[in-house]
Design a protein around this motif. Structure first.
Motif, short mmCIF file in Angstrom:
data_model
loop_
_atom_site.label_atom_id
_atom_site.label_comp_id
_atom_site.label_asym_id
_atom_site.label_seq_id
_atom_site.Cartn_x
_atom_site.Cartn_y
_atom_site.Cartn_z
N ALA A 124 0.83 -1.21 0.00
CA ALA A 124 0.00 0.00 0.00
C ALA A 124 0.86 1.26 0.00
O ALA A 124 0.45 2.30 -0.52
CB ALA A 124 -0.94 0.00 1.20
N LEU A 125 2.06 1.16 0.56
CA LEU A 125 2.97 2.31 0.63
C LEU A 125 3.90 2.40 -0.58
O LEU A 125 4.79 3.25 -0.62
CB LEU A 125 3.79 2.24 1.92
N GLY A 126 3.71 1.51 -1.56
CA GLY A 126 4.51 1.57 -2.79
C GLY A 126 5.73 0.67 -2.81
O GLY A 126 6.53 0.73 -3.74
N TYR A 127 5.87 -0.19 -1.81
CA TYR A 127 6.99 -1.14 -1.77
C TYR A 127 6.46 -2.52 -2.13
O TYR A 127 5.27 -2.69 -2.39
CB TYR A 127 7.64 -1.14 -0.38
N GLN A 128 7.32 -3.50 -2.13
CA GLN A 128 6.91 -4.87 -2.39
C GLN A 128 7.61 -5.77 -1.39
O GLN A 128 8.54 -5.36 -0.70
CB GLN A 128 7.24 -5.31 -3.81
N GLY A 129 7.16 -7.02 -1.34
CA GLY A 129 7.75 -7.95 -0.39
C GLY A 129 7.61 -9.39 -0.78
O GLY A 129 6.87 -9.74 -1.71
N MET A 130 8.33 -10.21 -0.05
CA MET A 130 8.31 -11.66 -0.24
C MET A 130 8.44 -12.29 1.14
O MET A 130 9.39 -12.00 1.86
CB MET A 130 9.48 -12.08 -1.12
N TRP A 131 7.46 -13.11 1.51
CA TRP A 131 7.49 -13.84 2.78
C TRP A 131 8.19 -15.16 2.50
O TRP A 131 7.68 -15.98 1.74
CB TRP A 131 6.08 -14.04 3.27
N ARG A 132 9.35 -15.35 3.08
CA ARG A 132 10.11 -16.57 2.85
C ARG A 132 10.21 -17.37 4.15
O ARG A 132 10.22 -16.81 5.24
CB ARG A 132 11.52 -16.25 2.35
N THR A 133 10.30 -18.68 3.99
CA THR A 133 10.57 -19.55 5.13
C THR A 133 11.78 -20.40 4.76
O THR A 133 12.88 -19.89 4.72
CB THR A 133 9.34 -20.41 5.49
N GLY A 134 11.60 -21.67 4.49
CA GLY A 134 12.72 -22.51 4.09
C GLY A 134 13.48 -23.09 5.26
O GLY A 134 13.08 -22.95 6.42
#
Length: 183
Positions: A124-134
């Motif tokens: 929503a703030l213009g950034y992006q992300g990736m939720w990683r585990t592994g």
């Protein structure tokens, strides 16, 4: 971006670059996580924000884990580079709290909701992300390095930054295979 559009078009962005969220944006992202559903108000989460040298420190923990677990040489070389795939990584930990009405599974679910809220706030703030585990999220040597107790969990590593490539909106999901109605 309106909330429904955000949720309907959510997708992970594995290719992240600078800039990371500013301190002001990060504060909003963390506040969004803090508003996750939380039975009894336990706030069973701990968040470690890694940037700059912090990313290298996390990479060193991964490398030590790879060495300790006798992983192949290629995995050992790759381990310290993993956190460098984004300019910011938030280590999300569930710190279990004994409670008569809030079982461990609910506490894990609450922390998972916090991760989703933080990722959506970032978008929503213009950034992006990736939720990683592994493997490193489940590795006892990583948990020991982060001083986790036996019932604590690393729920994930939330990689945040700016998308290298803009993705198109997601097509509607086929929900028919996993939704039923009782009327």
């Amino acid at each position: 971006m309106d909330a429904l559009n955000l949720l309907l078009n959510r997708h992970s962005q594995p290719k992240l670059t600078a800039p990371a969220p500013s301190q002001e944006a990060l504060n909003q992202i963390l506040q969004a996580g803090d508003r996750a559903p939380d039975h009894a108000g336990l706030k069973p989460w701990e968040l470690i924000v890694c940037q700059g040298e912090g990313l290298k420190k996390l990479g060193s923990i991964f490398e030590q884990s790879a060495l300790k677990n006798n992983l192949p040489e290629n995995d050992i070389k790759r381990a310290p580079l993993l956190p460098l795939r984004a300019p910011m990584v938030i280590v999300v930990i569930m710190r279990y709290q004994q409670h008569d009405k809030v079982p461990r599974v609910e506490q894990i679910a609450s922390v998972a909701c916090a991760v989703v809220s933080m990722q959506m706030a970032a978008v929503a703030l213009g950034y992006q992300g990736m939720w990683r585990t592994g493997r490193y999220a489940h590795c006892s040597s990583v948990k020991n390095a982060l001083v986790l107790q036996e019932k604590d969990e690393i729920v994930g590593f939330l990689y945040l930054g700016t998308a290298e490539n803009e993705k198109l909106p997601m097509p509607p999901s086929d929900i028919g295979s996993h939704v039923s109605y009782w009327r």
